[in-house]
Design an enzyme around this catalytic site. Sequence first.
Site, PDB file in Angstrom:
ATOM      1  CB  SER A  94      68.271  72.927  31.502  1.00  0.00           C
ATOM      2  OG  SER A  94      68.028  73.330  30.198  1.00  0.00           O
ATOM      3  CG  PHE A 132      69.059  84.005  35.299  1.00  0.00           C
ATOM      4  CD1 PHE A 132      70.140  84.741  35.784  1.00  0.00           C
ATOM      5  CD2 PHE A 132      68.545  84.334  34.043  1.00  0.00           C
ATOM      6  CE1 PHE A 132      70.682  85.782  35.038  1.00  0.00           C
ATOM      7  CE2 PHE A 132      69.093  85.376  33.293  1.00  0.00           C
ATOM      8  CZ  PHE A 132      70.171  86.102  33.802  1.00  0.00           C
ATOM      9  CB  THR A 135      62.160  85.425  29.979  1.00  0.00           C
ATOM     10  OG1 THR A 135      63.427  85.132  29.402  1.00  0.00           O
ATOM     11  CG2 THR A 135      61.090  85.419  28.917  1.00  0.00           C
ATOM     12  CB  SER A 141      63.853  88.536  21.602  1.00  0.00           C
ATOM     13  OG  SER A 141      63.537  87.223  21.221  1.00  0.00           O
ATOM     14  CB  ILE A 166      61.866  81.049  35.638  1.00  0.00           C
ATOM     15  CG1 ILE A 166      61.381  82.453  35.221  1.00  0.00           C
ATOM     16  CG2 ILE A 166      63.149  81.101  36.435  1.00  0.00           C
ATOM     17  CD1 ILE A 166      62.255  83.161  34.184  1.00  0.00           C
ATOM     18  CG  LEU A 341      65.898  55.860  15.321  1.00  0.00           C
ATOM     19  CD1 LEU A 341      65.879  56.833  16.477  1.00  0.00           C
ATOM     20  CD2 LEU A 341      66.336  54.490  15.803  1.00  0.00           C
ATOM     21  CD  GLU A 366      70.990  81.177  28.401  1.00  0.00           C
ATOM     22  OE1 GLU A 366      71.466  82.249  27.974  1.00  0.00           O
ATOM     23  OE2 GLU A 366      70.987  80.855  29.594  1.00  0.00           O
ATOM     24  CG  ASP A 370      65.038  84.122  14.155  1.00  0.00           C
ATOM     25  OD1 ASP A 370      65.530  83.420  13.258  1.00  0.00           O
ATOM     26  OD2 ASP A 370      63.844  84.037  14.511  1.00  0.00           O
TER      27      ASP A 370
END
Length: 387
Positions: A94, A132, A135, A141, A166, A341, A366, A370
């Site tokens: 990330s 960046f 959102t 979305s 963020i 495990l 990202e 859906d």
Amino acid sequence: MVEGSDFLGIFNRLSEEERLVMQTVRDFVREQYLPVIREYHARGEFPMQFVPQLGELGLFGITVPEEYGGAGLSYFIYGLAMQELERGDSGLRSFASVQNSLVMYPIYRYGSEEQKKKWLPLLAGGEKIGCFGLTEPDHGSDPGAMETRAQKTDAGWLLNGAKMWITNGSIADVAVVWAKTDAGINGFLVEKGTAGFTANKIKGKFSLRASDTGELVFEDCEIPEENRLPLAKGLRAPLSCLNEARYGIAWGAIGAAMACYEEARDYALSRVQFGRPIAGFQLVQEKLVEMLTEITKGLLLNFQVGKLKDMGTAKHYHISMVKRNNVHQALQIARSARSILAANGITDEYQTIRHMLNLESVYTYEGTHDIHTLIIGESITGLSAFR
Ligand code: TGC
Ligand code: FAD
């Protein structure tokens, strides 16, 4: 016995340069990152000491031309590097995704020559960290509904609003912030320390704990005109940055899946129940076979979309397909590995549950699973199901 995750020998097709980058990043993760990740995950912090080294390894600005401090390499190599970083932890990938695709890319593609010369070499070397902000608390979305506004003033712009979730938000030196103006959505470079700009770390996360996630707040924040990205116009601009990052995530998810599969296979070979290794039971073998088959398919998708990216023919819906599929499969693989495990799989003595929890975020950010379904659906029917 077939060792490792490359069942079909797909990596045999790599050039010497591609193999070298993949191996270098793999070695860095194994030798330096994995020994400390457990501690940083428990503390809920990103291990900042690696930032200069990641810069030295050329892992920031991988596709940015060398004249701006980047490595000038292919998208295919960028993908391989993301795969190996996420083999360590989704938080590590990330960090690199944001620096490469969501900060350096918009500055390179939409910035002025002065902005490129000022920021790109510093970001490439890891001397400066970026984030960046698209959102918002009430708009995830549907970023087109954003409420953050930039009002034109005589001196530049007055920014008001908030951005949420963020990555690198509270540790960044510069934020690429998207805001509505009278002329549509524009991008702004907001520097740390600007009056009216505050960044707060989000606490209490169960996922991506070794990654910084923040909230950015802008209260009458004055931004000079020279900090506006002059070529970025409309929602299309931030969405084009997402294509870059989503592409890297598709590769990264397979790296996390490989880490889980390899851990589960090793465990199954050594764990004895009913007098024999559990790897000898048909139900356990089926789980391992499903995992490795999906890893192999994901790798083939990455190879094809990587080639399309380098040819300049990858469409945003191609990238949606690899992000959607590979993250979904990686999450299933992590859950299946955790079940092998069993009780040991719920502790951080093994890495699988950390990957599994991380992948819940990767599934959401990202563009959620859906949303990618709808992007692909629109591309094959011509009908948008968003609204
Ligand atoms: P829509 O009307 O479809 O599109 C608006 C304009 O943009 C164009 N477009 C794209 N351009 C480039 N790349 C893409 N992927 C594009 N998708 C659409 C489109 O052609 C149009 O252009 P124009 O010139 O006609 O205006 O937009 P919409 O408002 O209906 O929304 C649909 C969409 C696709 C934006 C939405 O479904 C979506 O993608 N939502 C997901 C939001 C998202 O992914 N946010 C991510 C935030 S960043 C993040 O999560 C970082 S995590 C980093 C880490 O830690 O790794
Ligand atoms: P919502 O949009 O509220 O969606 C809620 C649910 O509704 C989801 O299941 C979604 O799939 C579904 N849904 C929404 N619309 C539709 C529809 N039309 N049809 C069907 N289903 C729908 N953002 C940034 O800008 N920069 C970052 O660096 C960043 N880093 C992040 C890091 C982490 C750890 C996380 C968790 C998120 C990060 N994000 C970042 C935000 C991320 O991009 C958003 O969380 C994501 O886009 C989804 O938005 P939301 O969480 O508001 O969900």
